[in-house]
Write a protein that holds these residues in place. Structure first.
Motif: not given
Length: 196
Positions: A176-194
């Motif tokens: 769960r901690v790792i998810l938050e780390t990964v999410w911070r880096h993945v989110l900028p690559r995804l753009g706005p949520a559809p």
């Protein structure tokens, strides 16, 4: 009687390439970080499909050998978390670096965005080897144009609550901690949520 072939899944793919830290060794199915990432994406309305290409015990050389097969999924983004087994086995770090560079080059040639998870070794490996190991990740990121997650196990390593008894593999709480780390880096690559 012939059945109609199913339509191909055309959702964008995130490939999680790694070893047991990606595979989720020792935790219940669905509590590894790729599964949690899939759930987080769905919660936010992203259509992406996450593929867990983690293989327990794998090295950078092993991952390089199987990368071509993994690329059949046509990912748009790869999260590469490799090298821990190279380091724990005391393998040649120059070869490890070259393997990571080749993996990233193959991904880049096919237009895949790259997030490289940085790793560190326990301090008992000796300063020279341990320091050289940690330095490889920013070097590979710079030389290959990958984005770097500075330390994949940030907030997890060394904590008995977030690690299994072996002190190496995360617990579900650790993921769960790792998810938050990964999410911070993945989110900028995804753009706005559809819109949902």
């Amino acid at each position: 009687m012939f059945s109609t072939p199913a339509h191909a899944d055309e959702r964008p793919v995130i490939l999680c390439l790694g070893d047991s830290l990606t595979a989720g060794w020792g935790v219940m199915p669905g509590t590894d970080y790729p599964s949690m990432l899939q759930q987080r994406l769905a919660q936010h309305g992203y259509p992406h499909r996450v593929i867990n290409a983690g293989l327990s015990g794998d090295t950078t050389a092993g991952a390089l050998r199987r990368l071509e097969w993994s690329l059949r999924a046509k990912p748009t983004l790869a999260i590469v978390v490799l090298g821990a087994n190279d380091g724990l086995r005391g393998l040649d770090l120059d070869i490890m670096k070259e393997n990571l560079l080749q993996i990233n080059a193959m991904l880049k040639r096919t237009g895949v965005g790259i997030l490289l998870g940085g790793m560190r070794l326990p301090p008992n490996y000796g300063g020279g080897y341990e320091e050289r190991f940690a330095a490889i990740y920013p070097e590979v990121a710079e030389e290959s144009g990958a984005d770097l997650i500075p330390f994949f196990l940030e907030g997890v390593a060394g904590n008995p609550v977030t690690n299994q008894p072996d002190g190496i593999h995360p617990t579900s709480a650790g993921y769960r901690v790792i998810l938050e780390t990964v999410w911070r880096h993945v989110l900028p690559r995804l753009g706005p949520a559809p819109d949902r």
